[in-house]
Motif scaffolding. Structure first.
Motif, PDB file in Angstrom:
ATOM      1  N   ASP A 113      86.412 -16.630  14.436  1.00  0.00           N
ATOM      2  CA  ASP A 113      86.951 -15.786  15.500  1.00  0.00           C
ATOM      3  C   ASP A 113      85.925 -14.772  16.006  1.00  0.00           C
ATOM      4  OD1 ASP A 113      89.299 -17.210  15.391  1.00  0.00           O
ATOM      5  OD2 ASP A 113      90.442 -15.620  14.389  1.00  0.00           O
ATOM      6  N   ARG A 114      85.093 -14.272  15.122  1.00  0.00           N
ATOM      7  CA  ARG A 114      84.026 -13.353  15.551  1.00  0.00           C
ATOM      8  C   ARG A 114      83.033 -14.088  16.447  1.00  0.00           C
ATOM      9  NH1 ARG A 114      83.880  -7.932  14.905  1.00  0.00           N
ATOM     10  NH2 ARG A 114      81.648  -8.152  14.888  1.00  0.00           N
ATOM     11  N   PHE A 115      82.660 -15.304  16.057  1.00  0.00           N
ATOM     12  CA  PHE A 115      81.746 -16.101  16.884  1.00  0.00           C
ATOM     13  C   PHE A 115      82.358 -16.391  18.252  1.00  0.00           C
ATOM     14  CE2 PHE A 115      79.547 -17.921  12.936  1.00  0.00           C
ATOM     15  CZ  PHE A 115      78.394 -17.168  13.132  1.00  0.00           C
ATOM     16  N   ILE A 116      83.625 -16.798  18.244  1.00  0.00           N
ATOM     17  CA  ILE A 116      84.310 -17.141  19.498  1.00  0.00           C
ATOM     18  C   ILE A 116      84.356 -15.932  20.430  1.00  0.00           C
ATOM     19  CG2 ILE A 116      86.600 -17.677  20.441  1.00  0.00           C
ATOM     20  CD1 ILE A 116      86.906 -19.712  18.143  1.00  0.00           C
ATOM     21  N   ALA A 117      84.606 -14.761  19.860  1.00  0.00           N
ATOM     22  CA  ALA A 117      84.693 -13.540  20.672  1.00  0.00           C
ATOM     23  C   ALA A 117      83.350 -13.175  21.306  1.00  0.00           C
ATOM     24  CB  ALA A 117      85.205 -12.379  19.823  1.00  0.00           C
ATOM     25  N   GLU A 118      82.267 -13.624  20.690  1.00  0.00           N
ATOM     26  CA  GLU A 118      80.944 -13.209  21.153  1.00  0.00           C
ATOM     27  C   GLU A 118      80.145 -14.305  21.853  1.00  0.00           C
ATOM     28  OE1 GLU A 118      78.961 -11.455  17.796  1.00  0.00           O
ATOM     29  OE2 GLU A 118      80.632 -10.100  17.416  1.00  0.00           O
ATOM     30  N   ASP A 119      80.603 -15.557  21.785  1.00  0.00           N
ATOM     31  CA  ASP A 119      79.778 -16.646  22.298  1.00  0.00           C
ATOM     32  C   ASP A 119      80.658 -17.698  22.976  1.00  0.00           C
ATOM     33  OD1 ASP A 119      78.137 -18.893  22.629  1.00  0.00           O
ATOM     34  OD2 ASP A 119      77.077 -18.576  20.743  1.00  0.00           O
ATOM     35  N   GLU A 120      80.607 -17.739  24.300  1.00  0.00           N
ATOM     36  CA  GLU A 120      81.442 -18.674  25.060  1.00  0.00           C
ATOM     37  C   GLU A 120      81.085 -20.133  24.765  1.00  0.00           C
ATOM     38  OE1 GLU A 120      81.742 -17.889  29.245  1.00  0.00           O
ATOM     39  OE2 GLU A 120      81.964 -15.732  28.886  1.00  0.00           O
ATOM     40  N   SER A 121      79.805 -20.414  24.616  1.00  0.00           N
ATOM     41  CA  SER A 121      79.376 -21.784  24.317  1.00  0.00           C
ATOM     42  C   SER A 121      79.920 -22.232  22.957  1.00  0.00           C
ATOM     43  CB  SER A 121      77.847 -21.872  24.319  1.00  0.00           C
ATOM     44  OG  SER A 121      77.434 -23.131  23.850  1.00  0.00           O
ATOM     45  N   PHE A 122      79.842 -21.348  21.984  1.00  0.00           N
ATOM     46  CA  PHE A 122      80.399 -21.630  20.662  1.00  0.00           C
ATOM     47  C   PHE A 122      81.893 -21.920  20.777  1.00  0.00           C
ATOM     48  CE2 PHE A 122      82.472 -20.598  16.716  1.00  0.00           C
ATOM     49  CZ  PHE A 122      81.612 -21.042  15.730  1.00  0.00           C
ATOM     50  N   ALA A 123      82.599 -21.087  21.516  1.00  0.00           N
ATOM     51  CA  ALA A 123      84.046 -21.245  21.687  1.00  0.00           C
ATOM     52  C   ALA A 123      84.377 -22.589  22.326  1.00  0.00           C
ATOM     53  CB  ALA A 123      84.606 -20.099  22.530  1.00  0.00           C
ATOM     54  N   ALA A 124      83.627 -22.980  23.331  1.00  0.00           N
ATOM     55  CA  ALA A 124      83.884 -24.256  24.008  1.00  0.00           C
ATOM     56  C   ALA A 124      83.636 -25.436  23.071  1.00  0.00           C
ATOM     57  CB  ALA A 124      83.001 -24.367  25.253  1.00  0.00           C
ATOM     58  N   ARG A 125      82.550 -25.390  22.322  1.00  0.00           N
ATOM     59  CA  ARG A 125      82.254 -26.483  21.385  1.00  0.00           C
ATOM     60  C   ARG A 125      83.302 -26.556  20.285  1.00  0.00           C
ATOM     61  NH1 ARG A 125      76.273 -25.619  19.493  1.00  0.00           N
ATOM     62  NH2 ARG A 125      76.846 -27.314  18.080  1.00  0.00           N
ATOM     63  N   PHE A 126      83.744 -25.396  19.786  1.00  0.00           N
ATOM     64  CA  PHE A 126      84.786 -25.378  18.755  1.00  0.00           C
ATOM     65  C   PHE A 126      86.073 -25.997  19.296  1.00  0.00           C
ATOM     66  CE2 PHE A 126      88.568 -23.412  16.982  1.00  0.00           C
ATOM     67  CZ  PHE A 126      88.440 -23.770  15.649  1.00  0.00           C
ATOM     68  N   THR A 127      86.472 -25.601  20.494  1.00  0.00           N
ATOM     69  CA  THR A 127      87.700 -26.120  21.099  1.00  0.00           C
ATOM     70  C   THR A 127      87.619 -27.629  21.286  1.00  0.00           C
ATOM     71  OG1 THR A 127      88.102 -24.020  22.215  1.00  0.00           O
ATOM     72  CG2 THR A 127      89.221 -25.959  23.114  1.00  0.00           C
ATOM     73  N   THR A 128      86.494 -28.123  21.758  1.00  0.00           N
ATOM     74  CA  THR A 128      86.313 -29.562  21.960  1.00  0.00           C
ATOM     75  C   THR A 128      86.456 -30.320  20.642  1.00  0.00           C
ATOM     76  OG1 THR A 128      84.866 -29.198  23.852  1.00  0.00           O
ATOM     77  CG2 THR A 128      84.690 -31.336  22.753  1.00  0.00           C
ATOM     78  N   GLU A 129      85.818 -29.833  19.601  1.00  0.00           N
ATOM     79  CA  GLU A 129      85.892 -30.517  18.299  1.00  0.00           C
ATOM     80  C   GLU A 129      87.285 -30.424  17.703  1.00  0.00           C
ATOM     81  OE1 GLU A 129      84.465 -32.748  14.956  1.00  0.00           O
ATOM     82  OE2 GLU A 129      83.929 -32.584  17.062  1.00  0.00           O
ATOM     83  N   SER A 130      87.937 -29.283  17.837  1.00  0.00           N
ATOM     84  CA  SER A 130      89.309 -29.132  17.322  1.00  0.00           C
ATOM     85  C   SER A 130      90.253 -30.119  18.005  1.00  0.00           C
ATOM     86  CB  SER A 130      89.822 -27.710  17.546  1.00  0.00           C
ATOM     87  OG  SER A 130      89.120 -26.807  16.750  1.00  0.00           O
ATOM     88  N   GLU A 131      90.113 -30.247  19.311  1.00  0.00           N
ATOM     89  CA  GLU A 131      90.961 -31.181  20.051  1.00  0.00           C
ATOM     90  C   GLU A 131      90.684 -32.620  19.636  1.00  0.00           C
ATOM     91  OE1 GLU A 131      90.114 -30.089  24.087  1.00  0.00           O
ATOM     92  OE2 GLU A 131      91.492 -28.366  24.017  1.00  0.00           O
ATOM     93  N   ARG A 132      89.411 -32.956  19.394  1.00  0.00           N
ATOM     94  CA  ARG A 132      89.062 -34.305  18.939  1.00  0.00           C
ATOM     95  C   ARG A 132      89.689 -34.596  17.588  1.00  0.00           C
ATOM     96  NH1 ARG A 132      86.098 -37.171  15.667  1.00  0.00           N
ATOM     97  NH2 ARG A 132      85.120 -35.422  14.610  1.00  0.00           N
ATOM     98  N   LEU A 133      89.589 -33.649  16.673  1.00  0.00           N
ATOM     99  CA  LEU A 133      90.151 -33.843  15.329  1.00  0.00           C
ATOM    100  C   LEU A 133      91.672 -33.967  15.367  1.00  0.00           C
ATOM    101  CD1 LEU A 133      87.903 -31.362  13.335  1.00  0.00           C
ATOM    102  CD2 LEU A 133      87.864 -33.858  13.189  1.00  0.00           C
ATOM    103  N   ASP A 134      92.299 -33.233  16.237  1.00  0.00           N
ATOM    104  CA  ASP A 134      93.766 -33.308  16.352  1.00  0.00           C
ATOM    105  C   ASP A 134      94.246 -34.659  16.847  1.00  0.00           C
ATOM    106  OD1 ASP A 134      94.201 -30.795  15.336  1.00  0.00           O
ATOM    107  OD2 ASP A 134      94.331 -29.817  17.298  1.00  0.00           O
ATOM    108  N   GLN A 135      93.352 -35.423  17.469  1.00  0.00           N
ATOM    109  CA  GLN A 135      93.717 -36.753  17.973  1.00  0.00           C
ATOM    110  C   GLN A 135      93.521 -37.848  16.930  1.00  0.00           C
ATOM    111  OE1 GLN A 135      95.207 -37.030  20.934  1.00  0.00           O
ATOM    112  NE2 GLN A 135      95.002 -34.809  20.999  1.00  0.00           N
ATOM    113  N   LEU A 136      92.945 -37.534  15.792  1.00  0.00           N
ATOM    114  CA  LEU A 136      92.712 -38.532  14.744  1.00  0.00           C
ATOM    115  C   LEU A 136      94.033 -39.005  14.161  1.00  0.00           C
ATOM    116  CD1 LEU A 136      89.699 -36.964  12.799  1.00  0.00           C
ATOM    117  CD2 LEU A 136      89.647 -38.859  14.419  1.00  0.00           C
ATOM    118  N   PRO A 137      94.099 -40.273  13.759  1.00  0.00           N
ATOM    119  CA  PRO A 137      95.328 -40.770  13.113  1.00  0.00           C
ATOM    120  C   PRO A 137      95.638 -39.947  11.864  1.00  0.00           C
ATOM    121  CG  PRO A 137      93.785 -42.565  13.549  1.00  0.00           C
ATOM    122  CD  PRO A 137      93.072 -41.287  13.845  1.00  0.00           C
TER     123      PRO A 137
END
Length: 140
Positions: A113-137
């Motif tokens: 959360d500290r990284f996300i608050a300070e780094d937009e690129s980090f936040a975007a990459r985290f969101t993309t990976e979280s969404e990918r993992l949520d789609q796994l069987p």
């Protein structure tokens, strides 16, 4: 949050005084795996609870049995699965494991959360990976 061994690190992470280097994708994977492990622990606890509620074990613990120790053994098995007075039963020990995994997850959440608050690129990459993992069987 209860006082746990990781509580000071979680506080440091929230305050921004803990230094960690990790890719956002790794944070997403840690979150995913912690949630999956906790869900597995809960599944096992439910099965163990069923074991603790068995009325007859089938080894001579039935009414009228001449095997007098069978009832005692069945009671010990029930308590060892869940409800042992000293807390040294499978259900309680698994709960301690669940709590430890949650502490690890919370530490990483605070850092993330500290990284996300300070780094937009980090936040975007985290969101993309979280969404990918949520789609796994089998995703939680």
């Amino acid at each position: 949050m209860a006082d746990t061994p990781l509580a000071p690190l979680i506080t440091e992470a929230k305050n921004g005084s803990l230094t960690v280097r990790m890719d956002p994708e790794e944070f997403a994977k840690i979150e995913y795996e912690c949630q999956a492990f906790k869900a597995t622990i809960v599944q096992i606890q439910k099965k163990i609870e069923g074991v603790s509620q068995l009325q007859t074990w089938g080894f001579g613990d039935h009414d009228g049995s001449q095997l007098t120790s069978a009832t005692t053994m069945a009671d010990r098995f029930r308590k060892k699965s869940k409800g042992q007075e000293d807390g040294n039963d499978f259900h309680t020990v698994l709960q301690e494991h669940w709590n430890a995994v949650e502490d690890i997850r919370m530490l990483h959440v605070a850092i993330r959360d500290r990284f996300i608050a300070e780094d937009e690129s980090f936040a975007a990459r985290f969101t993309t990976e979280s969404e990918r993992l949520d789609q796994l069987p089998g995703a939680h």
